[in-house]
Design a protein around this motif. Sequence first.
Motif, PDB file in Angstrom:
ATOM      1  N   GLN A  51       0.832  -1.197   0.000  1.00 14.48           N
ATOM      2  CA  GLN A  51       0.000   0.000   0.000  1.00 14.48           C
ATOM      3  C   GLN A  51       0.873   1.257   0.000  1.00 14.48           C
ATOM      4  O   GLN A  51       0.628   2.202  -0.759  1.00 14.48           O
ATOM      5  CB  GLN A  51      -0.915  -0.022   1.217  1.00 14.48           C
ATOM      6  N   LEU A  52       1.914   1.256   0.813  1.00 13.21           N
ATOM      7  CA  LEU A  52       2.832   2.393   0.892  1.00 13.21           C
ATOM      8  C   LEU A  52       3.566   2.602  -0.434  1.00 13.21           C
ATOM      9  O   LEU A  52       3.706   3.730  -0.904  1.00 13.21           O
ATOM     10  CB  LEU A  52       3.832   2.171   2.032  1.00 13.21           C
ATOM     11  N   SER A  53       4.007   1.531  -1.027  1.00 14.54           N
ATOM     12  CA  SER A  53       4.715   1.615  -2.305  1.00 14.54           C
ATOM     13  C   SER A  53       3.827   2.236  -3.373  1.00 14.54           C
ATOM     14  O   SER A  53       4.270   3.102  -4.146  1.00 14.54           O
ATOM     15  CB  SER A  53       5.176   0.225  -2.739  1.00 14.54           C
ATOM     16  N   THR A  54       2.583   1.818  -3.420  1.00 13.97           N
ATOM     17  CA  THR A  54       1.634   2.376  -4.384  1.00 13.97           C
ATOM     18  C   THR A  54       1.434   3.864  -4.137  1.00 13.97           C
ATOM     19  O   THR A  54       1.459   4.679  -5.067  1.00 13.97           O
ATOM     20  CB  THR A  54       0.286   1.634  -4.299  1.00 13.97           C
ATOM     21  N   GLN A  55       1.259   4.219  -2.874  1.00 16.35           N
ATOM     22  CA  GLN A  55       1.038   5.617  -2.511  1.00 16.35           C
ATOM     23  C   GLN A  55       2.239   6.487  -2.886  1.00 16.35           C
ATOM     24  O   GLN A  55       2.088   7.526  -3.540  1.00 16.35           O
ATOM     25  CB  GLN A  55       0.756   5.724  -1.012  1.00 16.35           C
ATOM     26  N   SER A  57       4.682   5.849  -4.989  1.00 17.53           N
ATOM     27  CA  SER A  57       4.898   5.852  -6.438  1.00 17.53           C
ATOM     28  C   SER A  57       3.961   6.832  -7.136  1.00 17.53           C
ATOM     29  O   SER A  57       4.376   7.581  -8.025  1.00 17.53           O
ATOM     30  CB  SER A  57       4.683   4.453  -7.019  1.00 17.53           C
ATOM     31  N   THR A  58       2.713   6.826  -6.719  1.00 20.18           N
ATOM     32  CA  THR A  58       1.728   7.717  -7.311  1.00 20.18           C
ATOM     33  C   THR A  58       2.103   9.178  -7.079  1.00 20.18           C
ATOM     34  O   THR A  58       2.090   9.991  -8.008  1.00 20.18           O
ATOM     35  CB  THR A  58       0.329   7.430  -6.738  1.00 20.18           C
ATOM     36  N   VAL A  59       2.455   9.499  -5.839  1.00 23.40           N
ATOM     37  CA  VAL A  59       2.848  10.872  -5.509  1.00 23.40           C
ATOM     38  C   VAL A  59       4.081  11.278  -6.315  1.00 23.40           C
ATOM     39  O   VAL A  59       4.136  12.366  -6.894  1.00 23.40           O
ATOM     40  CB  VAL A  59       3.104  11.019  -3.992  1.00 23.40           C
ATOM     41  N   PHE A  60       5.054  10.387  -6.370  1.00 27.61           N
ATOM     42  CA  PHE A  60       6.292  10.686  -7.094  1.00 27.61           C
ATOM     43  C   PHE A  60       6.017  10.955  -8.572  1.00 27.61           C
ATOM     44  O   PHE A  60       6.482  11.948  -9.142  1.00 27.61           O
ATOM     45  CB  PHE A  60       7.281   9.524  -6.942  1.00 27.61           C
ATOM     46  N   ILE A  61       5.263  10.082  -9.198  1.00 25.46           N
ATOM     47  CA  ILE A  61       4.990  10.221 -10.634  1.00 25.46           C
ATOM     48  C   ILE A  61       4.189  11.485 -10.924  1.00 25.46           C
ATOM     49  O   ILE A  61       4.518  12.241 -11.844  1.00 25.46           O
ATOM     50  CB  ILE A  61       4.266   8.970 -11.174  1.00 25.46           C
ATOM     51  N   LEU A  62       3.148  11.730 -10.136  1.00 25.01           N
ATOM     52  CA  LEU A  62       2.345  12.931 -10.370  1.00 25.01           C
ATOM     53  C   LEU A  62       3.156  14.202 -10.155  1.00 25.01           C
ATOM     54  O   LEU A  62       3.058  15.148 -10.943  1.00 25.01           O
ATOM     55  CB  LEU A  62       1.103  12.931  -9.476  1.00 25.01           C
ATOM     56  N   ASP A  63       3.960  14.244  -9.097  1.00 26.62           N
ATOM     57  CA  ASP A  63       4.803  15.412  -8.851  1.00 26.62           C
ATOM     58  C   ASP A  63       5.784  15.636  -9.998  1.00 26.62           C
ATOM     59  O   ASP A  63       5.976  16.758 -10.461  1.00 26.62           O
ATOM     60  CB  ASP A  63       5.573  15.272  -7.530  1.00 26.62           C
ATOM     61  N   PHE A  64       6.391  14.557 -10.467  1.00 20.16           N
ATOM     62  CA  PHE A  64       7.346  14.669 -11.567  1.00 20.16           C
ATOM     63  C   PHE A  64       6.668  15.184 -12.834  1.00 20.16           C
ATOM     64  O   PHE A  64       7.175  16.093 -13.498  1.00 20.16           O
ATOM     65  CB  PHE A  64       8.020  13.325 -11.836  1.00 20.16           C
ATOM     66  N   LEU A  65       5.517  14.623 -13.171  1.00 17.47           N
ATOM     67  CA  LEU A  65       4.806  15.045 -14.380  1.00 17.47           C
ATOM     68  C   LEU A  65       4.352  16.499 -14.284  1.00 17.47           C
ATOM     69  O   LEU A  65       4.378  17.241 -15.275  1.00 17.47           O
ATOM     70  CB  LEU A  65       3.628  14.123 -14.658  1.00 17.47           C
TER      71      LEU A  65
END
Length: 92
Positions: A51-55, A57-65
């Motif tokens: 669950q933490l990994s998904t969370q 990863s999502t934050v990282f990808i959205l912030d990067f984009l």
Amino acid sequence: MEQSAILLFQKAVTDMISENQEYINQTILSGTNKDMSTEQLCARMIANCLQLSTQLSTVFILDFLKEQEVISLNEREIQKTLLSLLSSHQED
């Protein structure tokens, strides 16, 4: 992928982990207690890690984009989409 891009992502992920270490530790141990068997403890911690990994990863990808101006996040549109998704899941 170019080596420099790989290094950039590795550095960003390492920084994110370092900056959130206390939260990560608390999240991994969430829902555990001393009365749990080893199997129960491991199962809970693995579920928490997924669950933490998904969370993260999502934050990282959205912030990067967002930083690269690939996407623009409109909070109102996101809320409408989320509400629509949640409503359709309740109907199933």
